[in-house]
Motif scaffolding. Sequence first.
Motif, short mmCIF file in Angstrom:
data_model
loop_
_atom_site.label_atom_id
_atom_site.label_comp_id
_atom_site.label_asym_id
_atom_site.label_seq_id
_atom_site.Cartn_x
_atom_site.Cartn_y
_atom_site.Cartn_z
N VAL A 5 -76.16 5.77 91.17
CA VAL A 5 -75.74 7.06 91.72
C VAL A 5 -74.40 6.91 92.43
CG1 VAL A 5 -76.31 8.82 93.45
CG2 VAL A 5 -78.09 7.96 91.92
N LEU A 6 -74.23 5.85 93.22
CA LEU A 6 -72.96 5.61 93.92
C LEU A 6 -71.83 5.38 92.92
CD1 LEU A 6 -74.08 3.41 96.92
CD2 LEU A 6 -73.35 5.79 96.96
N LEU A 7 -72.10 4.67 91.86
CA LEU A 7 -71.10 4.44 90.83
C LEU A 7 -70.70 5.76 90.16
CD1 LEU A 7 -69.46 2.33 89.28
CD2 LEU A 7 -71.35 2.18 87.67
N LEU A 8 -71.65 6.60 89.87
CA LEU A 8 -71.37 7.90 89.27
C LEU A 8 -70.54 8.77 90.22
CD1 LEU A 8 -71.80 9.91 86.96
CD2 LEU A 8 -73.84 10.68 88.17
N LEU A 9 -70.91 8.79 91.50
CA LEU A 9 -70.15 9.57 92.48
C LEU A 9 -68.73 9.04 92.63
CD1 LEU A 9 -72.84 10.17 95.24
CD2 LEU A 9 -71.87 11.85 93.67
N THR A 10 -68.57 7.73 92.59
CA THR A 10 -67.23 7.14 92.67
C THR A 10 -66.40 7.56 91.46
OG1 THR A 10 -68.10 5.25 93.88
CG2 THR A 10 -65.97 4.96 92.80
N PHE A 11 -66.99 7.53 90.30
CA PHE A 11 -66.29 7.93 89.08
C PHE A 11 -65.85 9.40 89.16
CE2 PHE A 11 -66.34 9.50 84.66
CZ PHE A 11 -65.32 8.70 84.15
N VAL A 12 -66.74 10.27 89.61
CA VAL A 12 -66.41 11.70 89.75
C VAL A 12 -65.30 11.88 90.78
CG1 VAL A 12 -67.31 13.93 90.54
CG2 VAL A 12 -68.66 12.51 88.99
N PHE A 13 -65.36 11.15 91.90
CA PHE A 13 -64.34 11.24 92.95
C PHE A 13 -62.97 10.87 92.39
CE2 PHE A 13 -61.89 9.15 96.30
CZ PHE A 13 -61.82 10.17 97.22
N ILE A 14 -62.90 9.79 91.62
CA ILE A 14 -61.62 9.36 91.05
C ILE A 14 -61.10 10.37 90.05
CG2 ILE A 14 -60.57 7.62 89.54
CD1 ILE A 14 -62.31 5.54 90.99
N ILE A 15 -61.96 10.90 89.20
CA ILE A 15 -61.54 11.89 88.20
C ILE A 15 -61.01 13.16 88.89
CG2 ILE A 15 -62.35 13.43 86.37
CD1 ILE A 15 -61.99 10.52 85.52
N GLU A 16 -61.67 13.59 89.95
CA GLU A 16 -61.27 14.82 90.63
C GLU A 16 -60.00 14.66 91.47
OE1 GLU A 16 -62.57 17.93 90.53
OE2 GLU A 16 -63.86 17.22 88.91
N ASN A 17 -59.64 13.44 91.85
CA ASN A 17 -58.51 13.22 92.76
C ASN A 17 -57.42 12.35 92.15
OD1 ASN A 17 -59.40 14.52 95.34
ND2 ASN A 17 -61.14 13.19 94.96
N ARG A 18 -57.13 12.52 90.87
CA ARG A 18 -56.12 11.66 90.25
C ARG A 18 -54.73 12.27 90.24
NH1 ARG A 18 -58.05 12.58 84.06
NH2 ARG A 18 -57.90 14.77 84.42
N GLU A 19 -54.58 13.47 90.78
CA GLU A 19 -53.26 14.08 90.88
C GLU A 19 -52.41 13.31 91.90
OE1 GLU A 19 -52.05 16.67 89.10
OE2 GLU A 19 -53.94 16.60 87.99
N PRO A 20 -51.11 13.16 91.61
CA PRO A 20 -50.26 12.45 92.58
C PRO A 20 -50.11 13.25 93.87
CG PRO A 20 -48.99 13.16 90.66
CD PRO A 20 -50.41 13.54 90.42
#
Length: 56
Positions: A5-20
Motif C-alpha cells: 500500500v505504501l509503495l502504491l501511494l508513493t507511486f501515485v504521489f510521484i505521478i501526481e507531482n512530476r511537474e517542474p
Amino acid sequence: MIGAVLLLLTFVFIIENREPAAIRVIIPIVVMPLWAALTAMFLVGLIVGLVWRRRS
C-alpha cells in the motif's frame, strides 16, 4: 500488505507531482520536480530528527 500500500501511494504521489517547480534555495532558483523537492526536505527533516534524538 502495508508495504504494498505504501509503495502504491508513493507511486501515485510521484505521478501526481512530476511537474517542474521553481524553488528558491537561499539565492539561486532551482527547477526540479515537486516530488524530488518534497522528498529531499523529508530526508533532511528525518536526519535532523535522528541527530536531535541521539543528542538527547
